[in-house]
Scaffold this active site. Structure first.
Site, PDB file in Angstrom:
ATOM      1  N   ARG D 121       0.841  -1.206   0.000  1.00 37.63           N
ATOM      2  CA  ARG D 121       0.000   0.000   0.000  1.00 37.63           C
ATOM      3  C   ARG D 121       0.864   1.240   0.000  1.00 37.63           C
ATOM      4  NH1 ARG D 121      -5.741  -1.173   2.820  1.00 37.63           N
ATOM      5  NH2 ARG D 121      -6.560  -2.054   0.893  1.00 37.63           N
ATOM      6  N   GLN D 126      -1.339   2.740  -5.751  1.00 39.50           N
ATOM      7  CA  GLN D 126      -2.763   2.936  -5.471  1.00 39.50           C
ATOM      8  C   GLN D 126      -3.643   2.547  -6.647  1.00 39.50           C
ATOM      9  OE1 GLN D 126      -3.600   6.607  -2.584  1.00 39.50           O
ATOM     10  NE2 GLN D 126      -1.962   7.022  -4.005  1.00 39.50           N
ATOM     11  N   ASP D 129      -4.408  -1.224  -6.763  1.00 35.74           N
ATOM     12  CA  ASP D 129      -4.802  -1.836  -5.498  1.00 35.74           C
ATOM     13  C   ASP D 129      -6.265  -2.278  -5.538  1.00 35.74           C
ATOM     14  OD1 ASP D 129      -5.249  -2.549  -2.931  1.00 35.74           O
ATOM     15  OD2 ASP D 129      -4.687  -0.638  -2.033  1.00 35.74           O
ATOM     16  N   SER D 132      -8.509  -1.721  -2.270  1.00 35.45           N
ATOM     17  CA  SER D 132      -9.110  -0.388  -2.151  1.00 35.45           C
ATOM     18  C   SER D 132     -10.309  -0.244  -3.065  1.00 35.45           C
ATOM     19  CB  SER D 132      -8.098   0.698  -2.553  1.00 35.45           C
ATOM     20  OG  SER D 132      -7.332   1.091  -1.471  1.00 35.45           O
ATOM     21  N   TYR D 226      -1.670   0.616   9.557  1.00 36.88           N
ATOM     22  CA  TYR D 226      -2.587  -0.510   9.670  1.00 36.88           C
ATOM     23  C   TYR D 226      -2.888  -0.829  11.117  1.00 36.88           C
ATOM     24  CZ  TYR D 226      -2.599  -1.573   4.813  1.00 36.88           C
ATOM     25  OH  TYR D 226      -2.811  -1.506   3.480  1.00 36.88           O
TER      26      TYR D 226
HETATM   27  N1  LIG Z   1      -8.129   9.135  -1.881  1.00 37.22           N
HETATM   28  C1  LIG Z   1      -7.785   7.963  -1.340  1.00 37.22           C
HETATM   29  O1  LIG Z   1      -8.393   6.958  -1.613  1.00 37.22           O
HETATM   30  C2  LIG Z   1      -6.654   7.876  -0.357  1.00 37.22           C
HETATM   31  C3  LIG Z   1      -6.681   6.905   0.638  1.00 37.22           C
HETATM   32  C4  LIG Z   1      -5.625   6.874   1.539  1.00 37.22           C
HETATM   33  C5  LIG Z   1      -4.581   7.775   1.414  1.00 37.22           C
HETATM   34  N2  LIG Z   1      -4.574   8.703   0.439  1.00 37.22           N
HETATM   35  C6  LIG Z   1      -3.488   9.656   0.335  1.00 37.22           C
HETATM   36  O2  LIG Z   1      -3.923  10.938   0.792  1.00 37.22           O
HETATM   37  C7  LIG Z   1      -3.242  11.955   0.085  1.00 37.22           C
HETATM   38  C8  LIG Z   1      -4.251  12.851  -0.557  1.00 37.22           C
HETATM   39  O3  LIG Z   1      -3.652  14.015  -1.040  1.00 37.22           O
HETATM   40  P1  LIG Z   1      -4.235  15.435  -0.733  1.00 37.22           P
HETATM   41  O4  LIG Z   1      -3.409  16.406  -1.509  1.00 37.22           O
HETATM   42  O5  LIG Z   1      -5.709  15.464  -0.939  1.00 37.22           O
HETATM   43  O6  LIG Z   1      -4.035  15.626   0.824  1.00 37.22           O
HETATM   44  P2  LIG Z   1      -2.685  15.711   1.658  1.00 37.22           P
HETATM   45  O7  LIG Z   1      -1.509  15.491   0.821  1.00 37.22           O
HETATM   46  O8  LIG Z   1      -2.915  14.859   2.842  1.00 37.22           O
HETATM   47  O9  LIG Z   1      -2.629  17.243   2.076  1.00 37.22           O
HETATM   48  C9  LIG Z   1      -3.674  17.819   2.740  1.00 37.22           C
HETATM   49  C10 LIG Z   1      -3.217  19.196   3.180  1.00 37.22           C
HETATM   50  O10 LIG Z   1      -4.351  19.904   3.617  1.00 37.22           O
HETATM   51  C11 LIG Z   1      -3.977  20.788   4.627  1.00 37.22           C
HETATM   52  N3  LIG Z   1      -5.103  20.967   5.531  1.00 37.22           N
HETATM   53  C12 LIG Z   1      -5.562  20.154   6.492  1.00 37.22           C
HETATM   54  N4  LIG Z   1      -6.607  20.702   7.115  1.00 37.22           N
HETATM   55  C13 LIG Z   1      -6.813  21.897   6.549  1.00 37.22           C
HETATM   56  C14 LIG Z   1      -7.757  22.940   6.782  1.00 37.22           C
HETATM   57  N5  LIG Z   1      -8.698  22.853   7.747  1.00 37.22           N
HETATM   58  N6  LIG Z   1      -7.687  24.056   6.007  1.00 37.22           N
HETATM   59  C15 LIG Z   1      -6.733  24.158   5.049  1.00 37.22           C
HETATM   60  N7  LIG Z   1      -5.822  23.208   4.813  1.00 37.22           N
HETATM   61  C16 LIG Z   1      -5.865  22.080   5.550  1.00 37.22           C
HETATM   62  C17 LIG Z   1      -2.789  20.173   5.324  1.00 37.22           C
HETATM   63  O11 LIG Z   1      -1.810  21.182   5.528  1.00 37.22           O
HETATM   64  P3  LIG Z   1      -1.836  22.054   6.859  1.00 37.22           P
HETATM   65  O12 LIG Z   1      -1.811  21.093   7.988  1.00 37.22           O
HETATM   66  O13 LIG Z   1      -0.656  22.929   6.719  1.00 37.22           O
HETATM   67  O14 LIG Z   1      -3.108  22.827   6.804  1.00 37.22           O
HETATM   68  C18 LIG Z   1      -2.270  19.125   4.333  1.00 37.22           C
HETATM   69  O15 LIG Z   1      -0.969  19.387   3.912  1.00 37.22           O
HETATM   70  C19 LIG Z   1      -2.345  11.278  -0.919  1.00 37.22           C
HETATM   71  O16 LIG Z   1      -1.061  11.127  -0.381  1.00 37.22           O
HETATM   72  C20 LIG Z   1      -2.997   9.921  -1.065  1.00 37.22           C
HETATM   73  O17 LIG Z   1      -2.098   8.931  -1.458  1.00 37.22           O
HETATM   74  C21 LIG Z   1      -5.630   8.804  -0.425  1.00 37.22           C
HETATM   75  N1  LIG Z   2      -1.663   4.982   0.392  1.00 39.38           N
HETATM   76  C1  LIG Z   2      -2.226   3.931  -0.163  1.00 39.38           C
HETATM   77  O1  LIG Z   2      -1.772   3.461  -1.163  1.00 39.38           O
HETATM   78  C2  LIG Z   2      -3.422   3.279   0.464  1.00 39.38           C
HETATM   79  C3  LIG Z   2      -4.277   2.487  -0.299  1.00 39.38           C
HETATM   80  C4  LIG Z   2      -5.401   1.891   0.310  1.00 39.38           C
HETATM   81  C5  LIG Z   2      -5.620   2.098   1.673  1.00 39.38           C
HETATM   82  N2  LIG Z   2      -4.787   2.884   2.385  1.00 39.38           N
HETATM   83  C6  LIG Z   2      -4.981   3.137   3.808  1.00 39.38           C
HETATM   84  O2  LIG Z   2      -4.819   1.964   4.553  1.00 39.38           O
HETATM   85  C7  LIG Z   2      -5.624   2.035   5.713  1.00 39.38           C
HETATM   86  C8  LIG Z   2      -6.406   0.742   5.940  1.00 39.38           C
HETATM   87  O3  LIG Z   2      -7.372   0.577   4.953  1.00 39.38           O
HETATM   88  P1  LIG Z   2      -8.343  -0.703   4.809  1.00 39.38           P
HETATM   89  O4  LIG Z   2      -9.698  -0.233   4.612  1.00 39.38           O
HETATM   90  O5  LIG Z   2      -7.854  -1.643   3.786  1.00 39.38           O
HETATM   91  O6  LIG Z   2      -8.234  -1.382   6.227  1.00 39.38           O
HETATM   92  P2  LIG Z   2      -8.768  -2.799   6.712  1.00 39.38           P
HETATM   93  O7  LIG Z   2      -9.797  -3.294   5.773  1.00 39.38           O
HETATM   94  O8  LIG Z   2      -7.598  -3.628   6.963  1.00 39.38           O
HETATM   95  O9  LIG Z   2      -9.464  -2.421   8.126  1.00 39.38           O
HETATM   96  C9  LIG Z   2     -10.559  -1.576   8.204  1.00 39.38           C
HETATM   97  C10 LIG Z   2     -10.470  -0.700   9.418  1.00 39.38           C
HETATM   98  O10 LIG Z   2     -10.711  -1.431  10.611  1.00 39.38           O
HETATM   99  C11 LIG Z   2      -9.981  -0.859  11.652  1.00 39.38           C
HETATM  100  N3  LIG Z   2      -9.848  -1.746  12.828  1.00 39.38           N
HETATM  101  C12 LIG Z   2      -9.072  -2.873  12.984  1.00 39.38           C
HETATM  102  N4  LIG Z   2      -9.253  -3.373  14.229  1.00 39.38           N
HETATM  103  C13 LIG Z   2     -10.144  -2.590  14.864  1.00 39.38           C
HETATM  104  C14 LIG Z   2     -10.720  -2.618  16.159  1.00 39.38           C
HETATM  105  N5  LIG Z   2     -10.433  -3.545  17.048  1.00 39.38           N
HETATM  106  N6  LIG Z   2     -11.598  -1.661  16.483  1.00 39.38           N
HETATM  107  C15 LIG Z   2     -11.916  -0.672  15.583  1.00 39.38           C
HETATM  108  N7  LIG Z   2     -11.408  -0.611  14.355  1.00 39.38           N
HETATM  109  C16 LIG Z   2     -10.520  -1.560  13.990  1.00 39.38           C
HETATM  110  C17 LIG Z   2      -8.686  -0.510  10.999  1.00 39.38           C
HETATM  111  O11 LIG Z   2      -8.017   0.470  11.712  1.00 39.38           O
HETATM  112  C18 LIG Z   2      -9.133  -0.026   9.618  1.00 39.38           C
HETATM  113  O12 LIG Z   2      -9.351   1.361   9.625  1.00 39.38           O
HETATM  114  C19 LIG Z   2      -6.525   3.224   5.509  1.00 39.38           C
HETATM  115  O13 LIG Z   2      -6.056   4.303   6.255  1.00 39.38           O
HETATM  116  C20 LIG Z   2      -6.393   3.543   4.056  1.00 39.38           C
HETATM  117  O14 LIG Z   2      -6.564   4.914   3.787  1.00 39.38           O
HETATM  118  C21 LIG Z   2      -3.697   3.480   1.813  1.00 39.38           C
END
Ligand SMILES: NC(=O)c1ccc[n+]([C@@H]2O[C@H](COP(=O)([O-])OP(=O)(O)OC[C@H]3O[C@@H](n4cnc5c(N)ncnc54)[C@H](OP(=O)(O)O)[C@@H]3O)[C@@H](O)[C@H]2O)c1
Ligand SMILES: NC(=O)c1ccc[n+]([C@@H]2O[C@H](COP(=O)([O-])OP(=O)(O)OC[C@H]3O[C@@H](n4cnc5c(N)ncnc54)[C@H](O)[C@@H]3O)[C@@H](O)[C@H]2O)c1
Ligand SMILES: NC(=O)c1ccc[n+]([C@@H]2O[C@H](COP(=O)([O-])OP(=O)(O)OC[C@H]3O[C@@H](n4cnc5c(N)ncnc54)[C@H](OP(=O)(O)O)[C@@H]3O)[C@@H](O)[C@H]2O)c1
Ligand SMILES: NC(=O)c1ccc[n+]([C@@H]2O[C@H](COP(=O)([O-])OP(=O)(O)OC[C@H]3O[C@@H](n4cnc5c(N)ncnc54)[C@H](O)[C@@H]3O)[C@@H](O)[C@H]2O)c1
Lengths: 366, 459, 102, 366, 459, 102
Positions: D121, D126, D129, D132, D226
């Site tokens: 992950r 992404q 995946d 997801s 995780y």
């Molecule tokens: N979409 C999905 O499915 C998913 C799932 C899991 C992870 N991700 C990951 O999440 C990230 C998404 O990128 P992103 O650009 O949307 O978000 P990001 O890279 O997490 O950046 C969000 C920015 O928003 C700012 N922020 C937070 N609260 C704010 C507020 N109240 N007002 C103004 N600014 C605020 C933060 O900076 P400050 O703290 O300085 O304000 C932060 O730098 C990627 O890295 C992606 O891989 C995405």
């Molecule tokens: N950056 C990437 O490439 C990427 C891609 C997909 C998901 N993610 C991140 O990975 C994380 C996990 O995603 P998922 O949906 O596959 O997780 P998952 O399906 O493994 O689990 C689902 C949720 O259950 C929660 N959980 C486990 N035990 C628990 C307990 N005892 N009580 C309450 N909650 C409990 C976990 O914290 C998780 O949030 C998320 O934060 C997601 O955003 C990142």
């Protein structure tokens, strides 16, 4: 006065005509309430819920024997009528225009009957109008049912694995049910279009953020806020205007009705054959013959990959809320009809006049 | 002039500017008024006591008596009068100011007419003072109801203008010939007085505030002219300030009423506005602007919003939520009153307000909010009509008779936003709109609320 | 026209004062909320009572025996002060409305 | 290179590992595509849809024989393996940690196998995946299923027949599925609460307008984004914090998982007994043993009037979108692994390394 | 003075006021500048030609030559200089103005010191002119980079103030004793020059605009003082206008930078701001205010909004929609660029923006919008970080290397709204923020966007 | 203090002009958008070049033989006009940015 609540006997029916909360309100107004055993079970009301607020749980026979007023949602059937006594007041949806036999049977028992579906649609009757309250829930549930049956999701989603386009929903008939269907589909993120024969519904549709498909209406199709039967010309123009949307739709909800008549056919088999593979049609008018040519009541017909679901059961499937609202309508109605626990029989008054179908064995309305 | 008096006048002038400035903001307005009043007091006291004239005591006594009498009367009137009578009072006071300028001119004419310059100032002072005096009195009469009808001569405009030209011509003749004949002067005085009457008589009651503001501006100019006569800076600057600020204010008032200055003055003969607000049996309506409403709400403790079908039609759900948030941020207690049949489908308002994330806890059902209206400062009715129509209670013949409604009439102020005087679903008139506590904020809900939000943000 | 120019030349500073005052008046008022229109008008009205200064001067300069001048002057002072005191007092009352309720 | 798409054989499975749109993209990149007859039917793709874009529709045997790469969604089963040839590359979700037998069988065939569920992950993975992309749809559908099963509607409605209070929804586990469940329930107007063991999910929950129930976390429960298995102390604290909401909830969606382990039990039978009559629990973790003690995979258990539905079928029921997204993931994955139509076998590279379970008969990961 | 010249000066003064007034609104600013310039030209021409002195031709020639030389040089510099060098140019020009006032003082001192009044004006003109001249040159040097370091003496503040007091004391001594000694005068001149240097030297580069504005205001005062000397109204009023407007402007600039005037002048020794914007390798960041951003957007043709997780955290979806609607209403073409993993769940941005009813048709996927950025005037990044991080392209060691991103760098201007310089999900620095085309609009997204909307509404 | 009061008395109109000018300056500027700060500063800077009028007067009054006065005056005019012309031109260029693009 004693009110008796009967368990619904129709297949699939899960509602009950009174909820514990409203039962309590009746009791606090001085009524006695008798509930047939297990009447509320499918609406998630336990017998104990009723008992706790002071209603009596009784066997069927006792309820029939003791009550002054007998309440049901669906029309009384033959089995019921056997147990009805002279002078009892029956309240339910009787659909008296199409149920002449039933009405005659009631009259022959020397009983009195109010029909809830005959409620005039005037402002002050709104809180007694069961059609409105139930159709509203039907509109919501039709969309949920559609969403459940579809192999697509409703909202637009731009994700790492590509973009899911929003589902297209088309609603025929923008009455109470149609509006709620529009609102629900919109909430879930679908792109919603709707059409209706009454032109005032354009603004109403737009007030929910959906698009209205206007069909040129030559003015003759609407009457006092209700739809009349459409002319052939209108039906043709409607097809021309709607087909493009219909053939792209993922979900179609039809709700078009003409009071006291068969529902109009708005989607022919020929049209169904041109729809998208995987599309779903929910025909809420199925009980009145259906808006879609191929729909069958309470059946799912699959035609050319299109699922056509003929249903009226939508409100039944949200039985808890449906029963609550129905009960509240009934309460308002009975309070309106009575004074200090006694019927007023004010036959000049519009609501009483329109809903009172049989009085002491005499048939007033046909 | 002594140094001290010069400085005092200077200070007074500065207080006038500061005072006017502060009067322009709700938060500082009261302070501004006090500052200007203080400066005025200073200037008056300074004028009386600081000079190097030999003044007999009797004169001092007279001046003292005049000031005392005028002050007491002015104070009493101002404090006693009902709130609703204030605008007419302003008009009356303004007339007095004009009269004062005229009187000064009359005295000075008998003493000090040495050159063209002086003659010009004195004569213009007398004419302008006269116009303001008589005009203000007429305006006062119109506002307090003693002068009810709008009186128009045939070709009133033409007559007015000709008359005015005649007076000016007479003045010019007198000044340029140097024949400072008192009879001519009284002629001019009467001319001014008559013109004041002619000027105000044909203007409709609703436009009176604009007229008063205009006359007020004229009084300022009269004061300034008198200031030139005495080479007195505080009068000059103070008068000009009032004059120019008054003109701008007049124009602003016209704008707020969606009119032009010329249409107020001359257009009084043409047709009335689009949105007719008078009904034979129900009376007349009051217009509100967005900023009126904003101020009302800003200073309220409890506000209730009544959404209706029009809110949905305008798709103004996001703006209304913003309004609610701003008010809440200002410490106002805001609730929504949801009528069970508002809109066109059950739960219409709920769907709408949920979309803009309005908190469920501030949506209040009809039965629960109705007792609360007594206690409500402002009700804002947005695109609702039937659900707040008192005919449901009062009029047994109405199609909605017997329907429960939201009892918004019990609130202190009601503001109704809709686009026109058109009826709602039930197609009937709504006497709520003619209630004396009600003001109408006309316009599409989205536009009107956006403006309202803008005004509130600037407060 | 010529006379006007002459006047300006002779009274150049007065002219500047006039023009600057006009600017101040205009700038000070522009963009005020409509609800303040009435109080502001009322406040400006009180200020226009500055004519009282002239009225006082008339009396100060009057011969104690000049009955007409004294009477007119007296009246002028009464009317002027009425305008001032009444004006400020009314304005003050109007502005009470803007007090924040608790 | 030839890609073969197999029809899914698992019962109830409606998805297919390739959609016509993505098939076309493969073809335009120089791949040949073989589709097993009727493979797409349940996702509303007809054979002709594939044929039209240039893919070949073939019988099962032919697909196995011709293809260099064999694609499936669910693990290959015994029947499949019989037909696999030496050197073929198998791609599917293998769950290799719990499926050792299967892995050995593949190895014994001298084949090569990638497992999609082993995808690391990391940001750049992404778009490959599948967990997801599929969990996301599962979260949506879980709520739709719940709304369908409930006897109440979701939104608050103040109507002439009384006020319907909004449904209360509680989500356990705020991962991909949980977040989408929250968003969907919120859209429909429910009052939504959620809880998770990872504290960073609080902000994420609130970013969707829902309320987070914080449970004191002693820091030991989360690891690299995780969840780890919760301590007993945590489980107790969680119950204490959540119970009030649980007992009032109309719909509960559980999604909690711990990668590579049995799902934690978050709702005990005892708790179910205290829930509201008519409440519904959708247990999305049922395949991993379930978050609710009484749930059974693919069954509806009714306990004390509470419907407990154990499911993983949610993405299957939105097969069209699910297949589209899965196909896009696969496409991105294969493009990543190959260059000019040939596998690169860059074993240093994290994505290849982690997903490549068997290479030419040698088992790399256990 | 002749009537004509008086009138000309009067007109010039009026153009100055009108010009300044119009300079305060984006729509009319250009016109305002032209009007003031016209008035200035009038005043200059009038001064040269309208007088009743007997002036030898040679003087006219010299004046003509001086004007020609100065005009040409000034024009050329102004037209040639790069856009980015403008503020330093303003400083330079301002220094020239100060020098001019000093020179006038020096000449007049040798000729016309008859009384205390004249001496006071001349001496203060020389000192103030000197301060502005040297101070402006230092400011110019700092801005164009030739004076890089911030030079501070130990106890700089104390030394500064003591020095200033000494200069003033000397001036008072000279005026009060009436000893108009040229050596003393040159001492004062040098005193002023040195003080100007001492004053500006320790102030940091970022605060230079405020200092320039302050010095500018001083030049105005010097001009006004010279005006008193000549009893010249246009100099007096023009100078005072610049002086008072300059002070107000200086304060406004401090406010916009979240500083106080005293902290700029004296606080240069205390710690720097909270949000540190400098990074050893990446350089420094540029702050933008809401109104900077508003103006940029108001005059743009194409705007792209990039929403990210921060938009969701701030629940600012309704405000961003309002922003979009306002811009659209102004004829700006607005799109949203949706990155596939923006937010924390698939479709997070879609859910969010659907809630506020953003039209689906203006949500554009990454692949479709990326080619469009070349053509975009302003990109507004709201609470997004990783999805616009160029490290994904450039830095093979970055955890997001290889992830496709939104290529916002290709746009003409980028405004990034977030609360701080904190990292996003991936926990890494973002060099986009240090890009010369990027400005940072710090603050919670909801608050910042609300302010932005407010500014746009007022345009 | 006394001197100041004397000055005010003797130059009462100048004093009014001064004070009114200050008010006009303040009122005219208040509440302008931040983006206009720099152009406005630049415009005000150009206006402060009004000192050129004084420089011209110096030259007009100079004896053609007073070399020092002439030189200083010449310099003063050059610097002053530089301020004026350069100032307005720079302001104009800055304001080009505010042209609405098509
Ligand atoms: N979409 C999905 O499915 C998913 C799932 C899991 C992870 N991700 C990951 O999440 C990230 C998404 O990128 P992103 O650009 O949307 O978000 P990001 O890279 O997490 O950046 C969000 C920015 O928003 C700012 N922020 C937070 N609260 C704010 C507020 N109240 N007002 C103004 N600014 C605020 C933060 O900076 P400050 O703290 O300085 O304000 C932060 O730098 C990627 O890295 C992606 O891989 C995405
Ligand atoms: N950056 C990437 O490439 C990427 C891609 C997909 C998901 N993610 C991140 O990975 C994380 C996990 O995603 P998922 O949906 O596959 O997780 P998952 O399906 O493994 O689990 C689902 C949720 O259950 C929660 N959980 C486990 N035990 C628990 C307990 N005892 N009580 C309450 N909650 C409990 C976990 O914290 C998780 O949030 C998320 O934060 C997601 O955003 C990142
Ligand atoms: N809720 C239900 O289930 C249901 C179903 C059917 C019927 N009804 C009936 O509908 C009515 C509902 O009452 P209501 O008060 O909500 O609505 P209403 O009585 O119909 O009044 C709505 C008002 O909104 C104004 N309006 C329309 N568009 C507007 C806009 N864009 N901006 C501002 N104002 C606008 C209209 O006046 P202008 O044209 O002057 O702007 C109109 O008078 C009741 O009579 C009820 O019986 C309800
Ligand atoms: N004021 C009240 O008391 C009250 C109470 C309830 C309903 N109503 C109103 O009554 C009206 C009808 O409500 P309903 O839902 O019971 O209607 P319904 O169930 O009888 O019909 C549903 C809709 O189908 C439409 N329709 C009929 N034939 C059609 C055709 N050929 N093509 C397209 N559309 C066609 C009708 O116009 C109607 O909008 C609505 O406007 C509703 O608001 C009023």
């Amino acid at each position: 006065m004693k009110i008796g609540i009967l368990k619904e006997t129709r297949k699939g029916e899960k509602r009950v005509s009174l909820s514990p909360i409203i039962a309590k309100q009746f009791i606090s107004k001085g009524f006695e309430v008798f509930i047939e055993e297990d009447a509320g079970l499918n609406s998630s009301y336990k017998n104990s819920d009723f008992k706790n607020i002071g209603a009596a749980i009784e066997k069927r026979g006792v309820v029939f024997k003791e009550s002054d007023i007998l309440l049901k949602i669906n029309p009384f059937d033959e089995d019921d009528l056997k147990l009805v006594n002279k002078g009892q007041v029956l309240i339910s949806q009787l659909y008296h225009k199409s149920n002449t036999k039933l009405i005659e049977a009631i009259a022959s028992k020397n009983a009195t009957a109010f029909s809830l579906d005959a409620m005039p649609r005037i402002s002050r009757a709104q809180d007694m109008d069961v059609l409105s309250s139930q159709n509203n829930l039907a509109g919501y549930k039709a969309v949920i049912l559609g969403a459940y049956e579809m192999t697509k999701i409703f909202p637009l989603m731009m994700t790492a694995a590509g973009t899911i386009t929003p589902s297209k929903v088309l609603v025929y008939g923008v009455g109470v049910a149609g509006l709620q269907a529009i609102a629900t589909a919109k909430r879930l993120g679908a792109v919603v279009e709707a059409t209706d024969i009454r032109s005032e519904t354009k603004e109403q549709t737009e007030s929910l953020g959906a698009k209205f498909i206007s069909v040129k209406n030559e003015g003759e199709e609407s009457q006092g806020g209700y739809a009349k039967e459409a002319s052939d010309g209108y039906a043709e123009r409607q097809k021309a205007a709607v087909n493009k949307s219909l053939f792209q739709a993922d979900l179609v909800v039809t709700t078009a009705n003409i009071p006291g008549r068969k529902a109009p056919i708005l989607i022919t088999e020929d049209q169904v054959l041109q729809m998208k593979n995987g599309a779903v049609i929910i025909d809420l008018a199925a009980a009145q013959g259906g808006n879609c040519e191929v729909s069958k009541l309470n059946k799912t017909v699959i035609k050319n990959g299109v699922k056509v679901i003929g249903t009226t059961i939508a409100p039944e499937s949200v039985s808890t809320n449906a029963s609550e609202l129905f009960a509240k309508n009934i309460f308002n109605f009975i309070i309106h009809l009575t004074k200090d626990g006694v019927f007023q029989w004010d036959l000049e008054e519009e609501i009483t006049d329109e809903t009172l179908i049989v009085k002491d064995g005499i048939i007033r309305k046909k | 002039m002594s140094v001290l008096l010069s400085v005092i006048y200077l200070i007074a002038t500065v207080t006038f500017v500061l005072g006017l400035n502060k009067l322009g903001h709700p938060e500082t307005a009261k302070k501004g008024n006090l500052i200007a009043a203080f400066g005025m007091g200073l200037a008056i006291i300074g004028t009386v006591f600081i000079h190097d004239l030999e003044v007999p005591t009797i004169i001092y006594v007279l001046i003292g008596a005049a000031i005392a009498i005028g002050s007491i009367i002015g104070w009493l009137i101002a404090v006693k009068v009902e709130m609703t009578k204030m605008p007419e009072l302003v008009s009356l006071f303004n007339g007095f100011g004009g009269a004062s300028a005229t009187l000064i001119g009359l005295v000075e004419f008998s003493k000090n007419v040495d050159n063209t310059m002086q003659a010009t100032t004195i004569v213009s002072g007398i004419i302008i003072g006269g116009i303001t005096f008589s005009g203000s009195l007429i305006a006062w009469g119109k506002l307090n109801g003693s002068l009810k009808s709008v009186i128009k001569l045939p070709q009133h405009n033409v007559i007015n203008n000709l008359f005015f030209i005649a007076v000016i011509a007479l003045a010019i003749f007198m000044i340029s010939t140097g024949v400072y004949n008192p009879i001519l002067l009284y002629g001019l005085l009467i001319g001014g007085l008559v013109y004041g009457i002619l000027f105000v008589l044909p203007i409709g009651g609703a436009d009176m505030p604009v007229v008063i503001s205009l006359l007020n501006s004229l009084t300022g100019i009269a004061a300034a002219i008198t200031g030139i006569l005495y080479n007195n800076m505080v009068m000059l600057v103070g008068g000009i300030l009032v004059g120019s600020a008054g003109i701008i204010l007049t124009i602003a008032m016209c704008k707020a009423m969606n009119r032009t200055l010329t249409s107020v003055i001359f257009g009084s003969f043409t047709a009335s506005k689009d949105i007719s607000g008078t009904n034979k049996t129900l009376g007349s309506i009051k217009n509100a602007t967005a900023s009126d409403t904003a101020i009302m709400m800003n200073y309220a403790s409890n506000v209730v919003i009544v959404p209706g079908y029009g809110l949905a039609v305008a798709q103004a759900q996001h703006v209304i939520h913003e309004l609610e948030e701003i008010l809440t941020g200002k410490g106002v207690n805001v609730k929504y009153a949801i009528h069970p049949v508002a809109g066109r489908m059950p739960g219409h308002m709920n769907v709408l307000l949920a979309e803009s994330n309005v908190d469920y806890s501030i949506l209040v059902e009809m039965e629960d909010i109705n007792p609360h209206f007594n206690n409500t400062d402002v009700v804002l009715v947005v695109g609702a009509n039937d659900v707040v129509n008192p005919a449901a209670h009062n009029d047994a013949s109405s199609p909605i008779y017997g329907m429960p409604i939201l009892d918004v009439e019990n609130a202190k102020h009601i503001v109704v936003n809709k686009r026109s005087m058109n009826a709602g679903y039930a197609g009937i008139e709504n006497e709520l709109f003619y209630n004396s506590k009600t003001s109408m904020l006309f316009g599409d809900a989205k536009a009107a609320l956006t403006e309202l939000v803008g005004e509130l943000k600037n407060m | 026209m010529n006379q006007l120019l002459e006047f300006i030349k002779d009274n150049i500073q007065i002219t500047y004062i006039l023009i600057l005052s006009i600017f101040v008046g205009v700038e000070v008022i522009k963009s005020i909320p409509a609800v303040l229109h009435t109080p502001l008008m009322s406040g400006a009205n009180a200020l226009s009572g500055v004519v009282i200064v002239g009225a006082i001067l008339v009396m100060l300069h009057s011969d104690p025996n000049d009955f007409i001048a004294l009477t007119l002057g007296f009246l002028a002072v009464v009317l002027g002060i009425l305008n001032v005191v009444g004006g400020f007092a009314v304005t003050h009352r109007m502005l009470q409305m803007f007090k924040k309720k608790k």
